[in-house]
Scaffold this motif. Structure first.
Motif, PDB file in Angstrom:
ATOM      1  N   VAL A   1      45.727  35.752 140.311  1.00 13.85           N
ATOM      2  CA  VAL A   1      44.640  35.085 139.589  1.00 13.85           C
ATOM      3  C   VAL A   1      43.978  34.101 140.547  1.00 13.85           C
ATOM      4  O   VAL A   1      44.632  33.204 141.082  1.00 13.85           O
ATOM      5  CB  VAL A   1      45.165  34.342 138.346  1.00 13.85           C
ATOM      6  N   SER A   2      42.683  34.278 140.745  1.00 12.94           N
ATOM      7  CA  SER A   2      41.981  33.449 141.734  1.00 12.94           C
ATOM      8  C   SER A   2      40.766  32.735 141.154  1.00 12.94           C
ATOM      9  O   SER A   2      40.030  32.076 141.899  1.00 12.94           O
ATOM     10  CB  SER A   2      41.533  34.321 142.927  1.00 12.94           C
ATOM     11  N   ILE A   3      40.549  32.856 139.858  1.00 13.93           N
ATOM     12  CA  ILE A   3      39.340  32.281 139.252  1.00 13.93           C
ATOM     13  C   ILE A   3      39.689  30.905 138.689  1.00 13.93           C
ATOM     14  O   ILE A   3      39.976  30.725 137.502  1.00 13.93           O
ATOM     15  CB  ILE A   3      38.770  33.229 138.183  1.00 13.93           C
ATOM     16  N   PHE A   4      39.703  29.937 139.570  1.00 17.49           N
ATOM     17  CA  PHE A   4      40.002  28.545 139.243  1.00 17.49           C
ATOM     18  C   PHE A   4      39.086  27.647 140.063  1.00 17.49           C
ATOM     19  O   PHE A   4      38.635  28.021 141.151  1.00 17.49           O
ATOM     20  CB  PHE A   4      41.445  28.169 139.630  1.00 17.49           C
ATOM     21  N   HIS A   5      38.877  26.440 139.588  1.00 18.93           N
ATOM     22  CA  HIS A   5      38.427  25.368 140.467  1.00 18.93           C
ATOM     23  C   HIS A   5      39.661  24.860 141.197  1.00 18.93           C
ATOM     24  O   HIS A   5      40.633  24.413 140.570  1.00 18.93           O
ATOM     25  CB  HIS A   5      37.769  24.243 139.656  1.00 18.93           C
TER      26      HIS A   5
END
Length: 275
Positions: A180-184
């Protein structure tokens, strides 16, 4: 079966080809072991929606983490750490970070791409029994590191090697992994309590799964195709075509990728692929 080495004599001189062949036979894995390596590579998937709640036994998790820890690293810096998250409340906090960033991400696409993006499940943070954040400590070996003197991002690339090792070991153990790479990034660091000098490289969901897809999900959905490998291989310079001497390599690459892409039977593929 022991390896035999040809020894020179007047009637049986050792050639370079003999030496090369002996070295290949000596260091090559046995066929069954080779099959296992390539099976893990070709059957690895980014898992999002198939996680089961079953806990991962300590001995299995230990082997997977050990595989990650034995990844290569520039200057033997070993910049990685492994933050294990199984607390439901903490996982929900991370999921909330994802939801915020994912809503923003959807609006970066246009038209049909945006509509499709909104239908795709891109994480299994809460469903997976365990989350692992693999990090990079840029201060792990001090300010001057062998191999990092001129390319300062080499420690980050080393941590990515640990991610790949973990992923392949997990697949061999029957575990699914989803990145999972969709972070701030700063929000994730704050939630996990990471210090300033530590970078979150990969946030992974890991656990047993109901099934593995036969193809990557985005490939099956025709979001993007698998690129032809012959278009990605250059010789002695960017986008330089292969020489006549290397044209046989390009033909072999095309044949091997065709086998991989078209095969529905991995065992049959490997018998043909590993010669």
């Amino acid at each position: 079966m022991e390896n035999t080495v040809t020894t020179p004599s007047e009637n049986n001189p050792v050639t370079n080809a003999d030496t090369c062949s002996n070295a290949q036979d000596k260091h090559r894995f046995a066929a069954e072991q080779l099959h296992g390596v390539y099976q893990a590579i070709f059957q690895r998937r980014d898992v999002r929606g198939q996680f089961l709640p079953d806990p991962i036994p300590d001995d299995v998790l230990s082997r997977v983490l050990m595989a990650a820890h034995y990844a290569p690293s520039v200057g033997f810096v070993q910049p990685w750490s492994f933050l294990l998250i199984d607390d439901p409340a903490k996982k929900q906090q991370v999921r909330n970070l994802f939801d915020q960033a994912n809503g923003e991400a959807a609006n970066m696409f246009d038209g049909d791409k945006r509509d499709f993006y909104k239908t795709v499940k891109l994480e299994g943070i809460v469903e997976s029994p365990l989350n692992i954040c693999i990090t990079c400590d840029k201060d792990r070996a001090g300010p001057v590191v062998v191999g990092r003197t001129h390319i300062p991002t080499m420690d980050l690339y080393s941590s990515v090697c640990a991610v790949q090792n973990l992923w392949l070991a997990a697949r061999a153990e029957g575990l699914g992994v989803g990145w999972v790479s969709i972070f701030h990034e700063q929000a994730l660091k704050d939630t996990l309590g990471l210090p300033d000098n530590v970078t979150p490289v990969a946030y992974l969901c890991i656990g047993y799964v109901s099934h593995f897809h036969d193809r990557p999900e985005l490939e099956k959905a025709q979001w993007r195709p698998r690129l032809p490998i012959e278009e990605l291989v250059s010789m002695n310079g960017w986008n330089q075509p292969a020489s006549e001497q290397k044209s046989s390599l390009i033909r072999q690459l095309k044949r091997d990728q065709a086998r991989v892409q078209q095969s529905a039977n991995l065992d049959a593929l490997q018998d043909d692929f590993i010669r």
